[in-house]
Design a protein around this motif. Structure first.
Motif, PDB file in Angstrom:
ATOM      1  N   UNK A   1       0.656  -0.633   0.216  1.00  0.00           N
ATOM      2  CA  UNK A   1       0.183  -0.480   0.145  1.00  0.00           C
ATOM      3  C   UNK A   1       0.560   1.549   0.025  1.00  0.00           C
ATOM      4  N   UNK A   2      -0.057   2.459  -0.596  1.00  0.00           N
ATOM      5  CA  UNK A   2       1.258   3.309  -0.364  1.00  0.00           C
ATOM      6  C   UNK A   2       1.320   4.445  -1.814  1.00  0.00           C
ATOM      7  N   UNK A   3       2.223   5.314  -2.040  1.00  0.00           N
ATOM      8  CA  UNK A   3       1.813   5.522  -3.491  1.00  0.00           C
ATOM      9  C   UNK A   3       2.576   4.930  -4.593  1.00  0.00           C
ATOM     10  N   UNK A   4       2.161   3.904  -5.045  1.00  0.00           N
ATOM     11  CA  UNK A   4       2.236   2.339  -6.047  1.00  0.00           C
ATOM     12  C   UNK A   4       2.158   3.326  -7.321  1.00  0.00           C
ATOM     13  N   UNK A   5       3.080   3.462  -8.104  1.00  0.00           N
ATOM     14  CA  UNK A   5       2.801   4.328  -9.406  1.00  0.00           C
ATOM     15  C   UNK A   5       2.716   2.281 -10.314  1.00  0.00           C
ATOM     16  N   UNK A   6       3.609   1.859 -10.319  1.00  0.00           N
ATOM     17  CA  UNK A   6       3.277   0.216 -10.804  1.00  0.00           C
ATOM     18  C   UNK A   6       4.019  -0.978 -10.143  1.00  0.00           C
ATOM     19  N   UNK A   7       3.805  -2.162  -9.982  1.00  0.00           N
ATOM     20  CA  UNK A   7       4.589  -3.165  -9.184  1.00  0.00           C
ATOM     21  C   UNK A   7       5.189  -4.296 -10.465  1.00  0.00           C
ATOM     22  N   UNK A   8       6.643  -4.039 -10.407  1.00  0.00           N
ATOM     23  CA  UNK A   8       7.412  -4.693 -11.416  1.00  0.00           C
ATOM     24  C   UNK A   8       7.665  -6.077 -10.884  1.00  0.00           C
ATOM     25  N   UNK A   9       7.764  -6.609  -9.595  1.00  0.00           N
ATOM     26  CA  UNK A   9       7.801  -8.043  -9.295  1.00  0.00           C
ATOM     27  C   UNK A   9       7.742  -7.751  -8.215  1.00  0.00           C
ATOM     28  N   UNK A  10       6.913  -8.762  -6.925  1.00  0.00           N
ATOM     29  CA  UNK A  10       6.716  -9.394  -5.338  1.00  0.00           C
ATOM     30  C   UNK A  10       7.180 -10.688  -5.556  1.00  0.00           C
ATOM     31  N   UNK A  11       8.217 -11.235  -4.277  1.00  0.00           N
ATOM     32  CA  UNK A  11       8.103 -12.214  -3.799  1.00  0.00           C
ATOM     33  C   UNK A  11       8.578 -12.409  -2.904  1.00  0.00           C
ATOM     34  N   UNK A  12       8.880 -13.697  -2.141  1.00  0.00           N
ATOM     35  CA  UNK A  12       9.254 -13.597  -0.886  1.00  0.00           C
ATOM     36  C   UNK A  12      10.626 -14.246  -0.549  1.00  0.00           C
ATOM     37  N   UNK A  13      10.685 -14.479   0.608  1.00  0.00           N
ATOM     38  CA  UNK A  13      12.479 -14.385   1.123  1.00  0.00           C
ATOM     39  C   UNK A  13      12.075 -15.146   2.282  1.00  0.00           C
ATOM     40  N   UNK A  14      13.360 -16.442   2.853  1.00  0.00           N
ATOM     41  CA  UNK A  14      12.868 -16.996   3.735  1.00  0.00           C
ATOM     42  C   UNK A  14      14.540 -16.519   4.893  1.00  0.00           C
ATOM     43  N   UNK A  15      14.599 -16.472   5.709  1.00  0.00           N
ATOM     44  CA  UNK A  15      15.534 -17.152   6.771  1.00  0.00           C
ATOM     45  C   UNK A  15      15.874 -17.765   8.096  1.00  0.00           C
TER      46      UNK A  15
END
Length: 122
Positions: free
Chosen positions: A25-39
């Motif tokens: 959320x927020x002032x997002x104009x576009x999303x190139x990619x999203x993902x999940x990491x783990x540690x």
């Protein structure tokens, strides 16, 4: 301001399933990619799965065939369906987003969620 809010972590028995969600959320104009990491404790943060704006996906070898990443573009949300969970999947899972943000001017930047704990144990 941009926020990534994760949910869905918890304790599950081996062989069980969980579904993680991450809403941007927020002032997002576009999303190139999203993902999940783990540690995991004492280990480096590693990529689990990622999905691009064109719906191309990438998975770590250790989760192929068990985890599925998907997205809802209308909600700026990414999901991680985790099946056949094993103790080695125990970790803090972090959402990551490659975004174009701003109002008067646009900036491409990378964002992290606060992390959600996934524990696989009998």
């Amino acid at each position: 301001q941009v926020q990534l809010v994760e949910s869905g972590g918890g304790l599950v028995q081996p062989g069980g399933s969980l579904r993680l969600s991450c809403a941007a959320s927020g002032s997002i104009f576009a999303i190139y990619a999203m993902g999940w990491y783990r540690q995991a404790p004492g280990k480096q943060r590693v990529l689990v799965a990622a999905i691009t704006s064109g719906s191309s996906t990438n998975y770590a070898d250790s989760v192929k065939g068990r985890f599925t990443i998907s997205r809802d573009s209308a909600k700026n949300t990414v999901y991680l369906q985790m099946n056949s969970l094993q103790p080695e999947d125990t970790a803090v899972y972090y959402c990551n987003a490659d975004l174009l943000v701003g109002t008067l001017s646009l900036i491409r930047d990378n964002y992290w969620g606060q992390g959600t704990q996934v524990t696989v144990s009998s």
